[in-house]
Motif scaffolding. Structure first.
Motif, PDB file in Angstrom:
ATOM      1  N   UNK A 104     -17.270   0.905  -4.763  1.00  0.00           N
ATOM      2  CA  UNK A 104     -16.910   2.230  -5.247  1.00  0.00           C
ATOM      3  C   UNK A 104     -16.561   3.164  -4.081  1.00  0.00           C
ATOM      4  N   UNK A 105     -17.280   3.023  -2.970  1.00  0.00           N
ATOM      5  CA  UNK A 105     -16.977   3.820  -1.775  1.00  0.00           C
ATOM      6  C   UNK A 105     -15.561   3.524  -1.286  1.00  0.00           C
ATOM      7  N   UNK A 106     -15.233   2.234  -1.193  1.00  0.00           N
ATOM      8  CA  UNK A 106     -13.900   1.838  -0.756  1.00  0.00           C
ATOM      9  C   UNK A 106     -12.826   2.372  -1.694  1.00  0.00           C
ATOM     10  N   UNK A 107     -13.107   2.282  -3.002  1.00  0.00           N
ATOM     11  CA  UNK A 107     -12.113   2.712  -3.982  1.00  0.00           C
ATOM     12  C   UNK A 107     -11.915   4.219  -3.977  1.00  0.00           C
ATOM     13  N   UNK A 108     -12.977   4.956  -3.789  1.00  0.00           N
ATOM     14  CA  UNK A 108     -12.843   6.414  -3.733  1.00  0.00           C
ATOM     15  C   UNK A 108     -12.005   6.830  -2.531  1.00  0.00           C
ATOM     16  N   UNK A 109     -12.303   6.257  -1.368  1.00  0.00           N
ATOM     17  CA  UNK A 109     -11.540   6.600  -0.161  1.00  0.00           C
ATOM     18  C   UNK A 109     -10.089   6.148  -0.293  1.00  0.00           C
ATOM     19  N   UNK A 110      -9.901   4.893  -0.729  1.00  0.00           N
ATOM     20  CA  UNK A 110      -8.550   4.355  -0.827  1.00  0.00           C
ATOM     21  C   UNK A 110      -7.700   5.065  -1.858  1.00  0.00           C
ATOM     22  N   UNK A 111      -8.285   5.337  -3.028  1.00  0.00           N
ATOM     23  CA  UNK A 111      -7.508   6.008  -4.079  1.00  0.00           C
ATOM     24  C   UNK A 111      -7.202   7.454  -3.698  1.00  0.00           C
ATOM     25  N   UNK A 112      -8.076   8.077  -2.904  1.00  0.00           N
ATOM     26  CA  UNK A 112      -7.801   9.433  -2.427  1.00  0.00           C
ATOM     27  C   UNK A 112      -6.601   9.425  -1.480  1.00  0.00           C
ATOM     28  N   UNK A 113      -6.546   8.443  -0.590  1.00  0.00           N
ATOM     29  CA  UNK A 113      -5.403   8.317   0.324  1.00  0.00           C
ATOM     30  C   UNK A 113      -4.116   8.105  -0.477  1.00  0.00           C
ATOM     31  N   UNK A 114      -4.165   7.204  -1.468  1.00  0.00           N
ATOM     32  CA  UNK A 114      -2.983   6.940  -2.290  1.00  0.00           C
ATOM     33  C   UNK A 114      -2.586   8.171  -3.096  1.00  0.00           C
ATOM     34  N   UNK A 127       1.628  -1.556   1.000  1.00  0.00           N
ATOM     35  CA  UNK A 127       0.737  -2.218   1.953  1.00  0.00           C
ATOM     36  C   UNK A 127      -0.661  -1.614   1.914  1.00  0.00           C
ATOM     37  N   UNK A 128      -0.769  -0.287   1.796  1.00  0.00           N
ATOM     38  CA  UNK A 128      -2.083   0.352   1.746  1.00  0.00           C
ATOM     39  C   UNK A 128      -2.841  -0.066   0.495  1.00  0.00           C
ATOM     40  N   UNK A 129      -2.124  -0.156  -0.640  1.00  0.00           N
ATOM     41  CA  UNK A 129      -2.796  -0.617  -1.863  1.00  0.00           C
ATOM     42  C   UNK A 129      -3.263  -2.061  -1.710  1.00  0.00           C
ATOM     43  N   UNK A 130      -2.443  -2.916  -1.082  1.00  0.00           N
ATOM     44  CA  UNK A 130      -2.819  -4.321  -0.899  1.00  0.00           C
ATOM     45  C   UNK A 130      -4.086  -4.441  -0.061  1.00  0.00           C
ATOM     46  N   UNK A 131      -4.178  -3.632   0.998  1.00  0.00           N
ATOM     47  CA  UNK A 131      -5.380  -3.654   1.849  1.00  0.00           C
ATOM     48  C   UNK A 131      -6.599  -3.206   1.053  1.00  0.00           C
ATOM     49  N   UNK A 132      -6.445  -2.128   0.275  1.00  0.00           N
ATOM     50  CA  UNK A 132      -7.553  -1.636  -0.543  1.00  0.00           C
ATOM     51  C   UNK A 132      -7.986  -2.684  -1.552  1.00  0.00           C
ATOM     52  N   UNK A 168      -0.349   1.354 -12.491  1.00  0.00           N
ATOM     53  CA  UNK A 168      -0.914   0.098 -12.995  1.00  0.00           C
ATOM     54  C   UNK A 168      -1.650  -0.661 -11.896  1.00  0.00           C
ATOM     55  N   UNK A 169      -1.088  -0.654 -10.681  1.00  0.00           N
ATOM     56  CA  UNK A 169      -1.728  -1.369  -9.579  1.00  0.00           C
ATOM     57  C   UNK A 169      -3.080  -0.752  -9.243  1.00  0.00           C
ATOM     58  N   UNK A 170      -3.148   0.574  -9.264  1.00  0.00           N
ATOM     59  CA  UNK A 170      -4.431   1.228  -8.986  1.00  0.00           C
ATOM     60  C   UNK A 170      -5.435   0.944 -10.102  1.00  0.00           C
ATOM     61  N   UNK A 171      -4.972   0.921 -11.338  1.00  0.00           N
ATOM     62  CA  UNK A 171      -5.858   0.571 -12.459  1.00  0.00           C
ATOM     63  C   UNK A 171      -6.356  -0.867 -12.333  1.00  0.00           C
ATOM     64  N   UNK A 172      -5.512  -1.738 -11.797  1.00  0.00           N
ATOM     65  CA  UNK A 172      -5.938  -3.125 -11.561  1.00  0.00           C
ATOM     66  C   UNK A 172      -7.101  -3.160 -10.573  1.00  0.00           C
ATOM     67  N   UNK A 173      -7.032  -2.317  -9.541  1.00  0.00           N
ATOM     68  CA  UNK A 173      -8.128  -2.255  -8.565  1.00  0.00           C
ATOM     69  C   UNK A 173      -9.359  -1.604  -9.171  1.00  0.00           C
ATOM     70  N   UNK A 174      -9.174  -0.560  -9.962  1.00  0.00           N
ATOM     71  CA  UNK A 174     -10.307   0.063 -10.658  1.00  0.00           C
ATOM     72  C   UNK A 174     -11.050  -0.956 -11.520  1.00  0.00           C
ATOM     73  N   UNK A 175     -10.295  -1.857 -12.146  1.00  0.00           N
ATOM     74  CA  UNK A 175     -10.906  -2.815 -13.065  1.00  0.00           C
ATOM     75  C   UNK A 175     -11.821  -3.820 -12.362  1.00  0.00           C
TER      76      UNK A 175
END
Length: 228
Positions: A104-114, A127-132, A168-175
């Protein structure tokens, strides 16, 4: 007792500082990537091109000390840098204290950057989404729902379906970190936020939806944390 209290305070301060420093680096990534290298040249003022010294690079403190201005040319600095660093420091503190799991920490930081990228240009580097996504997979595992959203993301790239592929890609990571019900709640919350933004927006055109998803995810996590 005093020694123990001081020790705990120092540990808390350490994790807050680590979080603030990481946010400072992410701010550099946001400013430079993908147009230029994030390694060189050294950090500098974009207005006067003066190379910044260590005193200028202390997260939060340097900005407050110099009143959110470059100390060489007095050009105002955006407030969001300090807010981002303080917010990140608090996230790391919550993670250390066991309230916030690492994914959740990673996702909060990464999704904020995105979200910041989406606000600036209505898109964000893949590329940033792929790393996250890869980092989150290290701590979780693939799910069927993730596959569904990835498929929709690819479909959105090929055909115009009214929703951006990045959403959709961010929702995939949220899931990876949420149940199906929680993902639906995030989507409903983001839709409500997007509707409110659209209603109060002067120009009735497209709105960046990734920030709405980020705010909804953020609200869901903190409601879950503080309602325990």
């Amino acid at each position: 007792v005093i020694f123990f209290t001081n020790y705990i305070s120092m540990i808390n301060f350490y994790f807050f500082t680590v979080g603030a420093c990481i946010a400072s680096f992410l701010g550099l990534v946001i400013d430079r990537f993908p147009e230029s290298s994030i390694i060189c040249p050294r950090s500098h003022c974009d207005h006067c091109q003066q190379t910044l010294r260590p005193l200028d690079l202390i997260p939060i403190l340097s900005q407050v000390l110099f009143r959110f201005r470059c100390r060489y040319c007095q050009t105002p600095l955006p407030y969001w840098y300090a807010l981002f660093e303080g917010w990140s420091g608090l996230l790391f503190l919550l993670c250390y204290q066991g309230f916030l799991p690492i994914p959740h920490l990673l996702l909060l930081l990464g999704s904020c950057v995105l979200a910041i990228y989406d606000l600036r240009s209505m898109e964000y580097p893949l590329l940033l989404w792929l790393i996250l996504h890869a980092l989150c997979l290290l701590f979780t595992g693939p799910t069927l729902l993730m596959g569904v959203f990835l498929f929709l993301g690819i479909l959105s790239c090929l055909y115009s379906i009214g929703i951006g592929a990045g959403d959709f890609l961010l929702l995939a990571t949220f899931s990876l970190t949420l149940s199906a019900t929680q993902v639906l709640l995030v989507m409903q919350g983001a839709s409500l936020i997007g509707l409110l933004v659209f209603l109060f927006k002067k120009e009735k055109d497209r709105i960046p939806f990734v920030p709405c998803l980020f705010l909804s995810y953020h609200a869901l996590l903190f409601f879950t944390i503080f309602s325990r």
